[in-house]
Scaffold this active site. Structure first.
Site, PDB file in Angstrom:
ATOM      1  N   HIS A 181     -54.839   9.003  34.121  1.00  0.00           N
ATOM      2  CA  HIS A 181     -56.373   9.428  33.561  1.00  0.00           C
ATOM      3  C   HIS A 181     -55.958  10.088  34.957  1.00  0.00           C
ATOM      4  O   HIS A 181     -56.355  12.094  34.614  1.00  0.00           O
ATOM      5  CB  HIS A 181     -56.688   8.857  33.650  1.00  0.00           C
ATOM      6  CG  HIS A 181     -57.536   7.349  32.557  1.00  0.00           C
ATOM      7  ND1 HIS A 181     -56.331   6.554  33.108  1.00  0.00           N
ATOM      8  CD2 HIS A 181     -57.770   8.028  31.601  1.00  0.00           C
ATOM      9  CE1 HIS A 181     -57.767   6.014  31.015  1.00  0.00           C
ATOM     10  NE2 HIS A 181     -57.755   6.595  31.061  1.00  0.00           N
ATOM     11  N   ASP A 251     -51.973   9.326  23.426  1.00  0.00           N
ATOM     12  CA  ASP A 251     -53.414   8.874  24.533  1.00  0.00           C
ATOM     13  C   ASP A 251     -54.109  10.537  24.301  1.00  0.00           C
ATOM     14  O   ASP A 251     -53.413  11.547  24.831  1.00  0.00           O
ATOM     15  CB  ASP A 251     -52.883   8.560  26.048  1.00  0.00           C
ATOM     16  CG  ASP A 251     -53.740   7.550  26.531  1.00  0.00           C
ATOM     17  OD1 ASP A 251     -54.947   7.352  26.324  1.00  0.00           O
ATOM     18  OD2 ASP A 251     -53.166   6.773  27.307  1.00  0.00           O
TER      19      ASP A 251
END
Length: 347
Positions: A181, A251
């Protein structure tokens, strides 16, 4: 209208006019829900009904609802344990560990199906190597065989509730410290090591999973590209070597680990060209708009056929569910499991 290759998100608990228009865009195929989209089961049920009524076939609706740290809806839903708890129980008593994982998979799925969610991005198939904080207790265990047994039970519970399973993060995120992230992690292990360890759950469960999500991780001794942008990992290993025939989701392309590929349009194109069927673009409305513009004219009939298999099955009435003995009994077992040390459970 066919399902498009882009999954987007929403700002709040109700659709506005701009979002309705976006969800009718032919390149949109799904909606990923977050905590900000949830106020109550009744509100969520109404929101999902409105989303599903916009198009035919209806848009896919998904959420990250694994349990533990990653559970988007709390009040009004059963608090679910982190996957690592089932691994601890499995080490003490494999049969009971498997039974509890199956019950948790069913409970997670049936409560989501009762408000209209099609699927959760679960289960996590990463190995816990005590390296990755972003994975950590989201993994069932550090041993491939334990992960296989527990994940298989979990997805069987999901299937019983009418929900397809999506395994993540292929070929394994547990071997790096970095959080994709926030950065682009690099795993420098050779392919042989990854194949003998991290790939095992994906290989053993390839025929049972409806979806797989690759990691935003570079496996530097295998390919210079992150797995989610790599034809080698997706087409050659996942599709050809493992024989996976379901949906490949990127993702979230808004994560720092995806910036490798350039702007949002480039990220989406590279992921789809590598073999992804659907790309996620969340928490960045401008990025979503750029992605839709960049993919003008894109179409893949094979992907569209795979995507429709992700629709939830067996409609569940929420009020009838809460009256059922199976739900009451399972909730009690899960809450006992969450509160008691594994060795003290009366199962």
């Amino acid at each position: 209208m066919a399902l498009g290759p882009v999954m987007v998100d929403l700002k709040g608990t109700e659709l506005d006019a701009v979002e309705r228009e976006m969800l009718c865009h032919p390149l949109v195929g799904g909606v990923l829900l977050f905590t900000r989209n949830y106020a109550s089961p009744e509100q969520l049920e109404a929101l999902l009904a409105e989303i599903h009524a916009l198009r035919s076939p209806r848009l896919l609706t998904a959420v990250d609802h694994e349990g533990g740290r990653v559970q988007r809806f709390r009040s009004g839903f059963t608090r679910l344990p982190a996957a690592a708890g089932f691994g601890r129980l499995y080490r003490q008593d494999p049969r009971e560990g498997v039974r509890m994982a199956e019950r948790a998979g069913w409970l997670m799925a049936v409560e989501l199906r009762a408000v209209g969610v099609d699927f959760s991005f679960a289960p996590v198939l990463d190995l816990d190597r005590s390296l990755s904080e972003v994975i950590g207790d989201r993994a069932f265990a550090g041993e491939p065989e334990a992960v296989v047994q527990l994940a298989r039970a979990y997805l069987q519970g999901m299937r019983h509730a009418g929900m397809a399973a999506t395994g993540k993060h292929f070929p394994g995120h547990g071997g790096v410290r970095g959080d994709s992230h926030l950065e682009l992690p690099v795993d420098d292990r050779p392919f042989d090591t990854i194949e003998l360890e991290d790939l095992v759950p994906f290989e053993r469960l390839a025929g049972e999973l409806a979806g797989v999500m690759p990691a935003h991780v570079i496996y530097s001794q295998v390919d210079e590209r992150p797995a989610g942008f790599s034809p080698w990992w997706i087409r050659r290993v996942l599709r050809e070597r493992l024989g996976f025939q379901g949906v490949v989701f990127s993702d979230d392309l808004s994560m720092a680990g995806a910036a490798y590929a350039g702007g949002y349009g480039e990220r989406a194109r590279m992921a789809l060209d590598a073999g992804c069927d659907m790309v996620l673009v969340c928490n960045n409305p401008q990025g979503a708009a750029e992605t839709l513009d960049a993919l003008a004219g894109f179409g893949d009939p094979a992907s569209q056929m795979r995507l429709v298999r992700l629709h939830g099955r067996h409609p569940v009435d929420r009020h009838a569910l809460h009256r059922s003995e199976e739900w009451r009994r399972t909730v009690a077992r899960i809450l006992d499991f969450e509160q008691a040390p594994a060795g003290d459970l009366a199962l």
